[in-house]
Design a protein around this motif. Structure first.
Motif, short mmCIF file in Angstrom:
data_model
loop_
_atom_site.label_atom_id
_atom_site.label_comp_id
_atom_site.label_asym_id
_atom_site.label_seq_id
_atom_site.Cartn_x
_atom_site.Cartn_y
_atom_site.Cartn_z
N VAL A 107 2.78 3.35 10.20
CA VAL A 107 1.46 3.14 9.62
C VAL A 107 1.58 2.00 8.61
N PRO A 108 0.77 0.95 8.76
CA PRO A 108 0.83 -0.18 7.81
C PRO A 108 0.54 0.27 6.38
N ASP A 109 1.24 -0.35 5.45
CA ASP A 109 1.06 -0.01 4.03
C ASP A 109 -0.38 -0.19 3.59
N ASP A 110 -1.02 -1.25 4.06
CA ASP A 110 -2.42 -1.52 3.69
C ASP A 110 -3.31 -0.35 4.11
N LEU A 111 -3.06 0.16 5.29
CA LEU A 111 -3.88 1.26 5.82
C LEU A 111 -3.62 2.55 5.04
#
Length: 67
Positions: free
Chosen positions: A45-49
């Protein structure tokens, strides 16, 4: 190395969130759905998300408390 969302992924998600009429619960549901898609495909899971999910969760909790 931390996972990052691509520019087109962010733009698409922001566009979907804009159509939710500023309802943080609908935005949170969209973000949770995107996270599920990443996990089901076996990707990190991307950090931004993840940050977006946390921020929206806090916003939903504050709104439910009338703040």
């Amino acid at each position: 190395m931390s996972a990052q969302m691509g520019g087109s992924d962010i733009a698409e998600l922001v566009q979907q969130m804009a159509q939710s009429e500023d309802d943080p619960r609908a935005c949170y549901a969209l973000v949770k759905q995107r996270i599920s898609e990443y996990r089901q495909s076996g990707n990190a899971v991307p950090d931004d998300l993840a940050r977006m999910e946390h921020s929206l969760m806090v916003e939903c909790m504050l709104e439910s408390q009338g703040r």
